[in-house]
Structure formats: C-alpha cells, structure tokens
Design an enzyme around this catalytic site. Structure first.
Site, PDB file in Angstrom:
ATOM      1  CE  LYS A 133      -5.215   3.711  -4.864  1.00 16.54           C
ATOM      2  NZ  LYS A 133      -4.494   3.293  -6.081  1.00 16.54           N
ATOM      3  CE1 TYR A 136       6.351  22.583  22.995  1.00 14.03           C
ATOM      4  CE2 TYR A 136       4.992  22.090  21.071  1.00 14.03           C
ATOM      5  CZ  TYR A 136       5.274  21.929  22.421  1.00 14.03           C
ATOM      6  OH  TYR A 136       4.501  21.118  23.178  1.00 14.03           O
TER       7      TYR A 136
HETATM    8  C1  LIG Z   1      -4.891   3.996  -7.237  1.00 10.25           C
HETATM    9  C2  LIG Z   1      -5.085   3.372  -8.538  1.00 10.25           C
HETATM   10  C3  LIG Z   1      -5.920   3.971  -9.501  1.00 10.25           C
HETATM   11  C4  LIG Z   1      -6.565   5.335  -9.319  1.00 10.25           C
HETATM   12  O1  LIG Z   1      -5.648   6.364  -9.597  1.00 10.25           O
HETATM   13  P1  LIG Z   1      -6.114   7.898  -9.613  1.00 10.25           P
HETATM   14  O2  LIG Z   1      -4.948   8.623 -10.146  1.00 10.25           O
HETATM   15  O3  LIG Z   1      -6.429   8.249  -8.202  1.00 10.25           O
HETATM   16  O4  LIG Z   1      -7.307   7.975 -10.480  1.00 10.25           O
HETATM   17  C5  LIG Z   1      -6.167   3.269 -10.674  1.00 10.25           C
HETATM   18  N1  LIG Z   1      -5.597   2.057 -10.892  1.00 10.25           N
HETATM   19  C6  LIG Z   1      -4.775   1.474  -9.998  1.00 10.25           C
HETATM   20  C7  LIG Z   1      -4.174   0.162 -10.311  1.00 10.25           C
HETATM   21  C8  LIG Z   1      -4.479   2.117  -8.807  1.00 10.25           C
HETATM   22  O5  LIG Z   1      -3.648   1.532  -7.935  1.00 10.25           O
END
Ligand SMILES: *Cc1c(COP(=O)(O)O)cnc(C)c1O
Length: 383
Positions: free
Chosen positions: A44, A271
């Site tokens: 993702k 800045y």
């Molecule tokens: C993002 C996510 C993961 C992965 O989590 P990590 O800590 O990056 O391994 C696993 N399961 C779900 C449902 C997620 O949303």
C-alpha cells in the site's frame, strides 16, 4: 539536440531504492517463516514510498503469494502493470467500487452484511464466485466487525452463493512492544469467533493476524498467512521487537551539492537568520527541502558527505537546505550527499529522520514526495 521530456537530465536530488536489499529482506523473511505459512506483501501507499510495481514484482518472485493494498486505485495500477497475483484490498469498499473489484479479480475485506450482500449481487452479475475475507475488529477499533458481533457476518457470507468465505483476519494494535498482553487478548477474541464458526460448521480456510511486529514476535499468531509491510523495506517496526539478522533498509535519500558559500563571522544562513556564524564557515547547499518531504527543522540534523556528518544550518527551505562543510574541505560542487541512508561508516536511519519529524518511521518512508524521482539500483524486478 533533441528535447524529449522522457529523457530530462536527472534532478540532483532523488530517492534511491536498492532492489537487491529488498530481495534479500524478502528472502530472509520467507526463510524465517514456516513453509506452510503464506506471505502477503503489503505494498500500500506505493509500497511505503518504494514504488509498488517493482516492490510487488520482487515480493512475488521471492515467494509472496498475496499482495495487500489500501485503495482501489493502488490495486488497479498493479493489474494494469500486468501483475496477476492475488490482491487483498484492506479497508472498506464503497458500493461503487465493487464491480471494479470483481472485474479486476481483487479480493475484498468485508466488514458488514450490507456490503457482503451488494458484493454477492455484483458477483452474480459477473457469474463469478468471488473469495472474500472478513475483517474482525478485535480491539484496534479501525476497520472490521466487532469480534462479539462477527459470527453472524461469517454465517451470512457462508449463505451467499456467489461469495466464498476464504479468510478471516484481524489487526494488532500492539504487536511490536515488549508487553504483548493486548495482542494476546485480541488473539483470544479472534479465536472465540473462529471457534464459534467451527462449531456451526462455517468453514474459514485462512486465518491471518500478523503485521511485521506479529510476524517477528508472535509465532503463535502466524496461522495461515502473515501480512508484512515495513520489515520487507528493511525497517524494524520497533526498537524492542525480535531482530532478523541481515535485514537492511531499502530506501536512501540523496542529493548533490548545488552551491558552495563562504560565511564570515556575524553572517547568517537561511530564512529568519536562524543561524549566525561565530567563526568563518564553509556552507554547501543541497537542492532538497520540505517541498520534497524533508522535515522542516532548524539547526538540526545532518547530511553525510565524504563519509562525514555535515550539520544542517538554519531552517529548511522548500527547495534547499544548507549544511556546514567547514570540516569537509574535500566537498566540491555536485558531490553526492546522503540525507537518509549510509555513506562510508556513517548512517542516518529512518528512525533518526522520524525523530526530526516527531513521528514514526512509517511516516518517514511514505512522506517523501515524488518530486524526488525514484531511482532503482542493484537489479531489476524480473531477475
Ligand atoms: C499496513 C498493514 C499491515 C502491514 O503492517 P506493517 O507494520 O508495515 O508490517 C498489515 N495488515 C494491515 C491490515 C495493514 O493495514
């Protein structure tokens, strides 16, 4: 000279993705996991900023059997790139997305009966029986049906002729901390639902609970599949979770010196004149700023140049930051600096960046903006 925008000279600031490290991390994870446990690679948010298509391809080559994404858009991009593997859409789907999910062969997580019935109707239209996973909220209170209300949903899905209840999942809100009490409670709530399902002969072929933290520290929760995100990108989810020897960060942030300046005592940098020299200084300007996702700090943090630490002076600008290279006289125009990653014996970790940002490593990885182009090094997907 022919001017074609596809071959523009590379900007002297970029995100470097080491595909050999990504591959190695996946091999280490796969080798650590008992054979029957499947690996879902979480890609993702553009694979946590690493580039979803390359990351997905490498993960599949190294034994992942599922990909996990968050949005329909992310899933469809993977399909459009020719990826045929199973894709699990995490989160909740709008009704308008369901036909796309069926057409693109995407597996939906169901959180309620309403969406289940809608999906079943859509699947009937396609004359395709579709696999689904039920997301159970066991205490995280994000997506999912409450554990103590989950069984009716499992049963309802079991009764839908066009849905195949393939899996049940939950997500830990505490898996990488030393104290695992809440994770254990979540696991027992999840198991309660599955016991009830078994008792009523509702078949749930796959169970999955673990993120990276769970994969590392909760072997009893591995079940049929683990969903690994941050660890495949070479970052441990916490300081205290189990270490897997050989895991290395995949992403580095680099820039080249784009200007050198002399600073006399009493003169300023940046800045708001937030830095004033007390002695003569030599300043290097790196063409990367908060417009690229660099945390907007002042007189804090470092860049690595010639294997040495060059302190950031003044405030970060949108397109530039300034570092002190007084003690690095060998630094010259267009030399390569590392803002995150390794150089010589020095390293700036994602965790160091997270501290500058007052945030977590996940936010650091995904926070770089694509004005910084990604450059993959050390191999290609498909090798
Ligand atoms: C993002 C996510 C993961 C992965 O989590 P990590 O800590 O990056 O391994 C696993 N399961 C779900 C449902 C997620 O949303």
């Amino acid at each position: 000279m022919h001017f074609d925008s596809s071959v523009l000279p590379q900007r002297p600031a970029w995100i470097e993705i080491d595909l050999a490290r990504l591959r190695r991390n996946l091999q280490l994870i796969r080798a650590d996991l008992p054979k029957p446990v499947q690996l879902l690679a979480v890609v993702k948010d553009d694979a946590y900023g690493h580039g979803a298509i390359d990351a997905a391809q490498v993960a599949l080559e190294e034994g992942a059997t599922f990909l996990g994404v968050s949005t329909l858009d992310e899933a469809v991009s993977l399909r459009d790139a020719g990826i045929k593997a199973r894709i699990l859409l995490l989160g909740e789907r709008q009704e308008s997305e369901l036909p796309w999910c069926v057409a693109y062969d995407l597996t939906v997580c169901l959180n309620n009966v309403h969406t289940a019935v809608k999906l079943s109707r859509v699947a009937a239209g396609f004359e395709r029986r579709v696999p689904v996973h039920v997301k159970i909220n066991s205490g995280m209170t994000r997506y999912g049906v409450r554990w103590d209300e989950a069984f009716p949903l499992l049963e309802a899905i079991g009764n839908e002729p066009w849905l195949q209840l393939e899996g049940a999942m939950t997500h830990f809100s505490q898996s990488d901390e030393e104290v695992k009490d809440f994770a254990m409670l979540q696991m027992s709530r999840f198991d309660e639902v599955l016991t009830l399902a078994k008792h009523h002969r509702v078949a749930v072929p796959m169970q999955h609970l673990c993120n990276s933290g769970g994969f590392l520290d909760l072997p009893q929760a591995h079940r049929d599949m683990v969903r690994v995100g941050i660890l495949m990108y070479g970052i441990f989810p916490s300081q205290v979770c189990r270490r897997l020897e050989g895991i290395q960060p995949v992403m580095a942030i680099k820039a080249r010196i784009a200007a050198l300046q002399r600073l006399l005592p009493g003169e300023h940098v940046g800045y708001g004149m937030r830095y004033t020299a007390t002695a003569p200084r030599r300043i290097a300007v790196l063409p990367i700023g908060y417009g690229d996702g660099f945390p907007r700090v002042r007189n804090q943090g470092y860049a690595l140049l010639h294997g040495k630490r060059a302190p950031i002076l003044g405030g970060i600008a949108m397109d530039a930051l300034m570092v002190d290279v007084t003690d690095i006289p060998e630094a010259q125009m267009w030399d390569e600096a590392v803002l995150m990653g390794e150089q010589g014996n020095e390293v700036i970790t994602a965790r160091d960046m997270a501290q500058l940002k007052n945030s977590v490593t996940y936010d650091v990885l995904t926070g770089w903006r694509l004005r910084l182009r990604r450059k993959c090094v050390n191999g290609k997907a498909g090798q």
